[in-house]
Design an enzyme around this catalytic site. Sequence first.
Site, mmCIF file in Angstrom:
data_model
loop_
_atom_site.group_PDB
_atom_site.id
_atom_site.type_symbol
_atom_site.label_atom_id
_atom_site.label_comp_id
_atom_site.label_asym_id
_atom_site.label_seq_id
_atom_site.Cartn_x
_atom_site.Cartn_y
_atom_site.Cartn_z
ATOM 1 N N HIS A 62 0.861 -1.193 0.000
ATOM 2 C CA HIS A 62 0.000 0.000 0.000
ATOM 3 C C HIS A 62 0.889 1.231 0.000
ATOM 4 O O HIS A 62 1.671 1.425 0.936
ATOM 5 C CB HIS A 62 -0.916 -0.003 1.222
ATOM 6 C CG HIS A 62 -1.864 -1.174 1.235
ATOM 7 N ND1 HIS A 62 -3.106 -1.126 0.665
ATOM 8 C CD2 HIS A 62 -1.721 -2.437 1.711
ATOM 9 C CE1 HIS A 62 -3.708 -2.299 0.800
ATOM 10 N NE2 HIS A 62 -2.882 -3.118 1.429
ATOM 11 N N ASN A 94 -6.465 0.647 -3.059
ATOM 12 C CA ASN A 94 -7.341 1.316 -2.077
ATOM 13 C C ASN A 94 -6.817 2.711 -1.729
ATOM 14 O O ASN A 94 -6.491 3.034 -0.608
ATOM 15 C CB ASN A 94 -7.569 0.459 -0.819
ATOM 16 C CG ASN A 94 -6.305 0.147 -0.045
ATOM 17 O OD1 ASN A 94 -5.199 0.224 -0.575
ATOM 18 N ND2 ASN A 94 -6.453 -0.201 1.218
ATOM 19 N N ASP A 152 -8.469 -5.002 -2.834
ATOM 20 C CA ASP A 152 -7.869 -5.227 -1.516
ATOM 21 C C ASP A 152 -8.252 -4.147 -0.519
ATOM 22 O O ASP A 152 -8.327 -2.960 -0.847
ATOM 23 C CB ASP A 152 -6.350 -5.331 -1.592
ATOM 24 C CG ASP A 152 -5.760 -5.674 -0.227
ATOM 25 O OD1 ASP A 152 -6.177 -6.695 0.343
ATOM 26 O OD2 ASP A 152 -4.934 -4.903 0.273
ATOM 27 N N ASN A 278 -5.222 -6.808 9.193
ATOM 28 C CA ASN A 278 -6.312 -7.563 8.605
ATOM 29 C C ASN A 278 -5.802 -8.353 7.403
ATOM 30 O O ASN A 278 -5.315 -7.740 6.462
ATOM 31 C CB ASN A 278 -7.407 -6.581 8.160
ATOM 32 C CG ASN A 278 -8.660 -7.286 7.726
ATOM 33 O OD1 ASN A 278 -8.816 -8.481 7.957
ATOM 34 N ND2 ASN A 278 -9.546 -6.555 7.083
ATOM 35 N N ASP A 305 2.285 -6.901 2.453
ATOM 36 C CA ASP A 305 1.089 -6.121 2.813
ATOM 37 C C ASP A 305 1.504 -4.855 3.584
ATOM 38 O O ASP A 305 0.846 -4.450 4.543
ATOM 39 C CB ASP A 305 0.082 -6.943 3.621
ATOM 40 C CG ASP A 305 -1.323 -6.341 3.590
ATOM 41 O OD1 ASP A 305 -1.530 -5.320 2.902
ATOM 42 O OD2 ASP A 305 -2.220 -6.892 4.263
ATOM 43 N N HIS A 309 0.366 3.618 8.363
ATOM 44 C CA HIS A 309 -0.609 4.533 8.964
ATOM 45 C C HIS A 309 0.171 5.462 9.885
ATOM 46 O O HIS A 309 1.251 5.101 10.352
ATOM 47 C CB HIS A 309 -1.653 3.767 9.779
ATOM 48 C CG HIS A 309 -2.508 2.841 8.980
ATOM 49 N ND1 HIS A 309 -3.454 3.290 8.085
ATOM 50 C CD2 HIS A 309 -2.552 1.488 8.917
ATOM 51 C CE1 HIS A 309 -4.057 2.246 7.525
ATOM 52 N NE2 HIS A 309 -3.521 1.140 8.000
ATOM 53 N N GLY A 324 -3.361 -2.718 9.946
ATOM 54 C CA GLY A 324 -2.197 -2.697 9.066
ATOM 55 C C GLY A 324 -0.891 -2.340 9.747
ATOM 56 O O GLY A 324 -0.870 -1.575 10.714
HETATM 57 O O1 DOR Z 1 -4.080 -4.709 7.473
HETATM 58 C C1 DOR Z 1 -4.530 -4.276 6.429
HETATM 59 N N1 DOR Z 1 -4.242 -3.018 5.999
HETATM 60 N N2 DOR Z 1 -5.332 -5.026 5.707
HETATM 61 C C2 DOR Z 1 -5.990 -4.570 4.659
HETATM 62 O O2 DOR Z 1 -6.721 -5.312 4.076
HETATM 63 C C3 DOR Z 1 -5.859 -3.175 4.234
HETATM 64 C C4 DOR Z 1 -4.597 -2.607 4.693
HETATM 65 C C5 DOR Z 1 -4.570 -1.120 4.573
HETATM 66 O O3 DOR Z 1 -4.872 -0.598 3.495
HETATM 67 O O4 DOR Z 1 -4.206 -0.457 5.560
HETATM 68 ZN ZN ZN Z 2 -6.069 -7.183 2.258
HETATM 69 ZN ZN ZN Z 3 -3.373 -5.154 1.666
#
Ligand code: DOR
Ligand code: ZN
Ligand code: ZN
Length: 425
Positions: A62, A94, A152, A278, A305, A309, A324
Amino acid sequence: MKEILILKNAKILSDNGDIVSTDIKIENGIISEIASGISYEGELIDAGGLFVSAGFIDVHVHLREPGGEHKETIKTGSMAAAKGGFTTICPMPNTKPVPDRGERFDDLLLRIKESAVVKIRPYGAITEDSKGEKLTNFKVLKDKGAVGFTDDGVGIQQAGVMYKAMQEVAKIQLPIAAHCEDNSLILGGCIHDGKKAQELGLKGIPSVCESVHIARDILLAEATGAHYHVCHVSSKESVRVIADAKKAGINVTAEVSPHHLVLTEEDIISSDTNYKMNPPLRSKEDRLSLIKGLEDGVIDCIATDHAPHTEEEKSKGMYDSPFGIVGFETAFPVLYTKFVKTGKWTLKQLVDWMTIKPAAVFKLSNIGKIKAGYCADLTLINLDIAEKVDKNAFVSKGKNTPFDGWLCYGWPVMTLVNGKIVYKK
Ligand code: DOR
Ligand code: ZN
Ligand code: ZN
């Protein structure tokens, strides 16, 4: 004019997993020769006997741009990737807006061109605004360079939508990469529905929230002939249904994240949201089954992943903080220390799961291997010096990691993309 670069005194993996000393000749960004004692005729980098891997490939990241630049940008995210030894990364859609149509995908590509320091192959969205309703135009996004399609961050709730999406991707030979989560089974949870949730008095997300989607989608993949890729597998039931599907010859592949391989619910320190992601960290048995799934080839590759944040966002407690954790700058050292240094895996196993395996799943050509004719995407790694993870030294804007302070071996010291240095310690 030919640009020639010689990487001298490198240690690389041979096909049988032995480590051999060699020089690597790079011409115009492409590996042209791998041999000892290549005569100097151009620029020279002395690897000084360090281990050199093909650059890592991360098919699930991300980067937040556009729309989430306070968390990460294409520039900071790609620099963090380079620091972690990654040379190709695939960002999830996303963002705000979602790259769900030609103009938005073009805008994303322009931003990448302007500020990325590693190769970036974005996904297109499966549905408009990733709302799970109306399909995007896969052909248009494919022609612009989408590596695959995903929503996602959220699961596709309706089987009928996934069915149609798979019929479409089957025609154009790109994968659907699925975030598997049935909204009716989240049950307001913030961590895994297990021991720890009970102990802490928190609501849990059961494993079936994920596995029920995987089972459904596998049947849809069988019915449509689509290539179905499962994102961040987290539970033993998910591993089992993927194994069964592979045995039945269904076109399914899967990835697992470093945190699910290394941590379980039992590691969660109450209220520390750096353990909130997640899918959630699950039980010890789930973790062992993910490791075995990877070793057996049921799970194809590792993907971080990477989900940055801000500290402020993550300070809102277990229920209200976003899911996340970041991954680029810890993935290899954590996995190397935990699995290779301890003798559980060979170096080749780990490197393959982070290079040639993801390249094979997504049919990324000429990357993922140190081989004549392949791109000179290379990572120099010091396997022998231990250093502590220091989140404050991260290049990523995200400091949200559960690995801060971990003593690790296997730190990347230099990263090259197409023969050009993009990170140097
Ligand atoms: O932990 C996660 N963070 N799972 C996700 O599916 C989305 C991701 C995010 O965009 O922060
Ligand atoms: Zn995901
Ligand atoms: Zn993801």
